[in-house]
Enzyme design. Sequence first.
Site, PDB file in Angstrom:
ATOM      1  N   PHE A   1       0.610  -1.347  -0.130  1.00 31.63           N
ATOM      2  CA  PHE A   1      -0.280   0.111  -0.034  1.00 31.63           C
ATOM      3  C   PHE A   1       0.686   1.661  -0.408  1.00 31.63           C
ATOM      4  O   PHE A   1       0.395   2.387  -0.319  1.00 31.63           O
ATOM      5  CB  PHE A   1      -1.080   0.373   1.125  1.00 31.63           C
ATOM      6  CG  PHE A   1      -0.570   0.367   2.634  1.00 31.63           C
ATOM      7  CD1 PHE A   1      -0.608   1.949   3.185  1.00 31.63           C
ATOM      8  CD2 PHE A   1       0.470  -0.221   3.149  1.00 31.63           C
ATOM      9  CE1 PHE A   1      -0.109   1.959   3.879  1.00 31.63           C
ATOM     10  CE2 PHE A   1       0.651  -0.499   4.720  1.00 31.63           C
ATOM     11  CZ  PHE A   1       0.475   1.263   5.110  1.00 31.63           C
ATOM     12  N   LYS A   2       2.264   1.551   0.736  1.00 33.66           N
ATOM     13  CA  LYS A   2       2.880   2.451   0.636  1.00 33.66           C
ATOM     14  C   LYS A   2       3.328   2.930  -1.232  1.00 33.66           C
ATOM     15  O   LYS A   2       3.381   3.504  -0.981  1.00 33.66           O
ATOM     16  CB  LYS A   2       4.251   1.700   1.323  1.00 33.66           C
ATOM     17  CG  LYS A   2       4.010   1.516   1.927  1.00 33.66           C
ATOM     18  CD  LYS A   2       3.694   1.495   3.250  1.00 33.66           C
ATOM     19  CE  LYS A   2       3.169   1.004   4.571  1.00 33.66           C
ATOM     20  NZ  LYS A   2       4.941   0.718   5.374  1.00 33.66           N
ATOM     21  N   ASP A   3       2.964   2.241  -2.692  1.00 26.92           N
ATOM     22  CA  ASP A   3       3.252   3.056  -3.091  1.00 26.92           C
ATOM     23  C   ASP A   3       2.394   4.107  -3.793  1.00 26.92           C
ATOM     24  O   ASP A   3       2.635   4.710  -4.274  1.00 26.92           O
ATOM     25  CB  ASP A   3       2.895   1.588  -4.087  1.00 26.92           C
ATOM     26  CG  ASP A   3       4.103   0.818  -4.556  1.00 26.92           C
ATOM     27  OD1 ASP A   3       5.151   0.826  -4.181  1.00 26.92           O
ATOM     28  OD2 ASP A   3       3.491  -0.586  -4.717  1.00 26.92           O
TER      29      ASP A   3
END
Length: 466
Positions: A111-113
Amino acid sequence: MRYISTRGEAPALGFEDVLLTGLATDGGLYVPESLPHFSLEEIRSWRGLSYSELAFNVMHPFVDDAIPADDFRTMLDETYAVFSHKAVAPLVQLDTNEWVMELFHGPTLAFKDFALQLLGRLLDYVLEKRKQHVVIMGATSGDTGSAAIEGCRRCEHVDIFILHPYERVSEVQRRQMTTVKGENIHNIAVRGNFDDCQRMVKESFGNQGFLGGKTQLAAVNSINWARIMAQIVYYFQASLALGGPDRSMAFSVPTGNFGDIFAGYLARKMGLPISQLVIATNRNDILHRFMSGNKYEQHQLEHTLSPSMDIMVSSNFERLLFDLHGRDGQAVKELLENAAKGPVSIEDYRWKHARKLFDSDAVDDKTTCDVIREIYEQNEYLLDPHTAIGVKAARNCRRDSSVPMITLGTAHPAKFPDAISEAGLTVQPQLPAHMADLFERDEHYTVLDNNIAGVQEFIAEHWKNT
């Protein structure tokens, strides 16, 4: 739009300066002076928008006039065009009114993307405009590092140094960081845990003298406001896909540093109907112990099957405490100073106010494996260990079965093959085509002792403009 510190003593800044500053000079975290608020009618009008169009509507008030609207739209289009799923954040149904929102279709499968692909473009834009060079210093418990490197590796005005705890991230997570080539990319494995890495980053931001006044540090960790801002969007996306804003939603969020769930809290304050937020933790359960019993106390950090949540000092929790204390920076500063010495609690009425929205649960490794196996046997759907914790916490804490419960699927299961094996499953998720040769690529990283002076000396010697 102006930004103020959670400790009340640093000057207010505009978006560009907040983007580059990271921690405030008083040690606090920046938050917007005021939040935009959207009516139900306005949110309803966003149905059917692409993800990047929705992202523009949600985020543009935070950027304001710092970046022209057309340039910001282009950045968002480019950011989410690299995701492998057309929906960007698709929903998968597990059971009646129970969903997983897959947030792992970006380049590094986490999800950091969503935030870091955008952050790299924002940094490049602002630094080019200012003709300025910065050194990014970040800490990762597993996923932030690879997403930050992927998002920033093409930035012409950046050197990036990522600290990760030595032998405490999965092999896939480590290789995603250490196999990326670039003269401006530096991976440091610290002989310690994530909290040690995070502490070094915070202390370095507070005293940047080791850089000799030739450059400044910039943040990629979720202390950077732009990270939080980008994560607000997918709460709106999930709601609109399931009948919002005409019905309320509940979310379960696997979290260690509190940034992802704080974004949900902000989405609610901005007008999105959210009736419940579930804080899902592993054995490193400081957030659960606070939310369930009003006691904030650090314990010994433990290594688990969900390493991205192996965190005991949750930086973004300070942002929630700021709101719970009526935005009184001095009160927050005193509370956190006391928390560094021993257990603390907040006034009962403040804690009960938080409990109106938040629930929490802590899930051990055995139960995590049980959930991975159970969901696969029921649906032939494979969860990574972090998302499995989210699903279990959602089921344990759910208040109203008529309200859609959405667990944020924070990482691709292929990043955690050991957890899948420990769950007793013979199936192994495959890495996508662009990572198929990951285990054959050469790695590049430096192992350093858990010593801030040694780490700072390494950074001072290796950033390219010295």
